[in-house]
Design an enzyme around this catalytic site. Structure first.
Site, PDB file in Angstrom:
ATOM      1  N   GLU A  90      55.718  34.222 -21.047  1.00  0.00           N
ATOM      2  CA  GLU A  90      54.667  35.343 -20.599  1.00  0.00           C
ATOM      3  C   GLU A  90      55.746  36.646 -20.935  1.00  0.00           C
ATOM      4  O   GLU A  90      56.885  36.685 -20.465  1.00  0.00           O
ATOM      5  CB  GLU A  90      54.667  35.332 -18.887  1.00  0.00           C
ATOM      6  CG  GLU A  90      53.906  36.748 -18.518  1.00  0.00           C
ATOM      7  CD  GLU A  90      53.585  36.920 -17.180  1.00  0.00           C
ATOM      8  OE1 GLU A  90      52.956  37.857 -16.700  1.00  0.00           O
ATOM      9  OE2 GLU A  90      53.685  35.771 -16.427  1.00  0.00           O
ATOM     10  N   ASP A 142      64.909  41.399 -25.262  1.00  0.00           N
ATOM     11  CA  ASP A 142      63.599  41.652 -26.430  1.00  0.00           C
ATOM     12  C   ASP A 142      63.228  40.240 -26.644  1.00  0.00           C
ATOM     13  O   ASP A 142      63.829  39.251 -27.164  1.00  0.00           O
ATOM     14  CB  ASP A 142      64.259  42.189 -27.488  1.00  0.00           C
ATOM     15  CG  ASP A 142      63.032  42.590 -28.369  1.00  0.00           C
ATOM     16  OD1 ASP A 142      62.133  42.026 -28.256  1.00  0.00           O
ATOM     17  OD2 ASP A 142      63.545  43.467 -29.343  1.00  0.00           O
ATOM     18  N   ASP A 165      51.822  47.716 -23.478  1.00  0.00           N
ATOM     19  CA  ASP A 165      51.471  49.293 -23.733  1.00  0.00           C
ATOM     20  C   ASP A 165      50.553  49.281 -24.653  1.00  0.00           C
ATOM     21  O   ASP A 165      50.688  48.840 -25.823  1.00  0.00           O
ATOM     22  CB  ASP A 165      53.065  50.010 -24.174  1.00  0.00           C
ATOM     23  CG  ASP A 165      52.979  51.236 -24.115  1.00  0.00           C
ATOM     24  OD1 ASP A 165      52.062  51.893 -24.366  1.00  0.00           O
ATOM     25  OD2 ASP A 165      53.959  51.686 -23.351  1.00  0.00           O
ATOM     26  N   LYS A 169      48.238  56.629 -29.222  1.00  0.00           N
ATOM     27  CA  LYS A 169      48.260  57.493 -30.465  1.00  0.00           C
ATOM     28  C   LYS A 169      48.238  56.904 -31.757  1.00  0.00           C
ATOM     29  O   LYS A 169      49.179  55.960 -31.762  1.00  0.00           O
ATOM     30  CB  LYS A 169      49.316  58.672 -30.218  1.00  0.00           C
ATOM     31  CG  LYS A 169      49.229  59.640 -28.839  1.00  0.00           C
ATOM     32  CD  LYS A 169      50.515  60.522 -28.948  1.00  0.00           C
ATOM     33  CE  LYS A 169      50.518  61.616 -27.785  1.00  0.00           C
ATOM     34  NZ  LYS A 169      51.716  62.400 -27.659  1.00  0.00           N
ATOM     35  N   ASP A 201      43.098  46.644 -20.961  1.00  0.00           N
ATOM     36  CA  ASP A 201      41.873  47.627 -20.423  1.00  0.00           C
ATOM     37  C   ASP A 201      41.777  48.579 -21.596  1.00  0.00           C
ATOM     38  O   ASP A 201      41.042  49.449 -21.092  1.00  0.00           O
ATOM     39  CB  ASP A 201      42.228  48.037 -19.084  1.00  0.00           C
ATOM     40  CG  ASP A 201      43.314  49.164 -19.070  1.00  0.00           C
ATOM     41  OD1 ASP A 201      44.387  48.800 -19.926  1.00  0.00           O
ATOM     42  OD2 ASP A 201      43.422  49.891 -18.251  1.00  0.00           O
ATOM     43  N   THR A 238      45.903  42.079 -11.706  1.00  0.00           N
ATOM     44  CA  THR A 238      47.258  42.867 -11.734  1.00  0.00           C
ATOM     45  C   THR A 238      47.006  44.228 -11.306  1.00  0.00           C
ATOM     46  O   THR A 238      45.972  44.908 -11.184  1.00  0.00           O
ATOM     47  CB  THR A 238      47.855  43.013 -13.002  1.00  0.00           C
ATOM     48  OG1 THR A 238      47.233  43.542 -14.047  1.00  0.00           O
ATOM     49  CG2 THR A 238      47.891  41.453 -13.519  1.00  0.00           C
TER      50      THR A 238
END
Length: 259
Positions: A90, A142, A165, A169, A201, A238
């Site tokens: 995950e 990472d 994330d 933009k 979302d 979540t």
């Protein structure tokens, strides 16, 4: 003979106590160092303010349940104490509440949860300890380093990326995690039948995820007729999902299977 105000009054006076490091073997700021040199990064560092309970959980459990993504080969059988235990990766678990719930529901599956958010790492360790979960490992660093340098081919039974994330933009789209180069790292590490599960979302990102996953060699959409999957019961709600729904966003799940 006079003494300096900074020198001890007698030769036998004890030296001033030096405070111990808060996390003597805990999460490092950059465990991989120069190994992290690549365009796509699975994170942007968020150290954050940590509570005493979260710090205590790291102090108690990091040596046993923590993993530094430093580029060294990772033996999953040794990490979980079983060569037979399937391991699901995950990436980005936030505060770990959903991760802990899924781990509790799947005690025979190892969960390798990657994030760099120190409060979240501490919170997930505390949740695992409180619930007696022995199948959770918390990885710091990472995830691209993990995928590129540390795992053996066909070593993973699944990948979960929930609400990454979206970088809304256009000039930042290159920073999105789900890209062809990322999947090129992931796919060889998945066993046949392994499930890649993404959720977002942000509708434009969902469309990009669908395009990228559909074009990936070796992956098949579990819901080819609709593209997106119905929300699975096994994925807990979540915080990010609730926030998105409150804003009127549509949450999309994508389920792909390794051929």
């Amino acid at each position: 003979m006079s003494t300096s105000p900074l020198s001890p009054a007698t030769p036998d006076a004890p030296a001033p106590a030096v405070p111990a490091a808060r996390f003597p073997a805990g999460p490092a700021a950059d465990p991989a160092g120069s190994r992290g040199e690549h365009r796509i990064r699975s994170f942007h560092a968020r150290r954050g303010r940590i509570t005493q309970a979260q710090a205590a959980a790291i102090d108690r459990h990091w040596d046993m349940w923590g993993v530094e993504l430093d580029g060294s080969p990772l033996d999953l059988a040794a990490l979980y104490g079983s060569a037979a235990m399937p391991v699901v990766l995950e990436i980005g678990f936030g505060m770990g509440d959903a991760t802990a719930q899924m781990a509790a529901a799947e005690p025979a599956t190892g969960i390798l949860a990657v994030d760099v958010h120190t409060p979240g790492q501490g919170n997930l360790l505390a949740l695992a300890d409180r619930a007696g979960l022995t199948n959770v490992r918390v990885a710091n660093g990472d995830a691209v380093v993990l995928l590129r340098d540390m795992l053996a081919p066909a070593s993973l039974s699944g990948l979960r990326v929930y609400f990454p994330d979206p970088w809304p933009k256009a000039k930042h789209h290159k920073r999105r995690l789900i890209q062809p180069s990322f999947l090129a790292l992931v796919t060889p590490l998945l066993r046949p039948g392994a499930v890649v599960h993404c959720a977002t979302d942000w509708e434009p990102y969902a469309e990009q995820m669908l395009d990228v996953l559909s074009a990936a060699t070796g992956l098949a959409n579990a819901h080819p007729a609709t593209g997106f999957a119905p929300r699975p019961d096994f994925r807990p709600m979540t915080k990010f999902e609730r926030q998105g729904l409150a804003k009127g966003h549509v949450v999309r799940d994508l389920l792909f299977t390794r051929l």
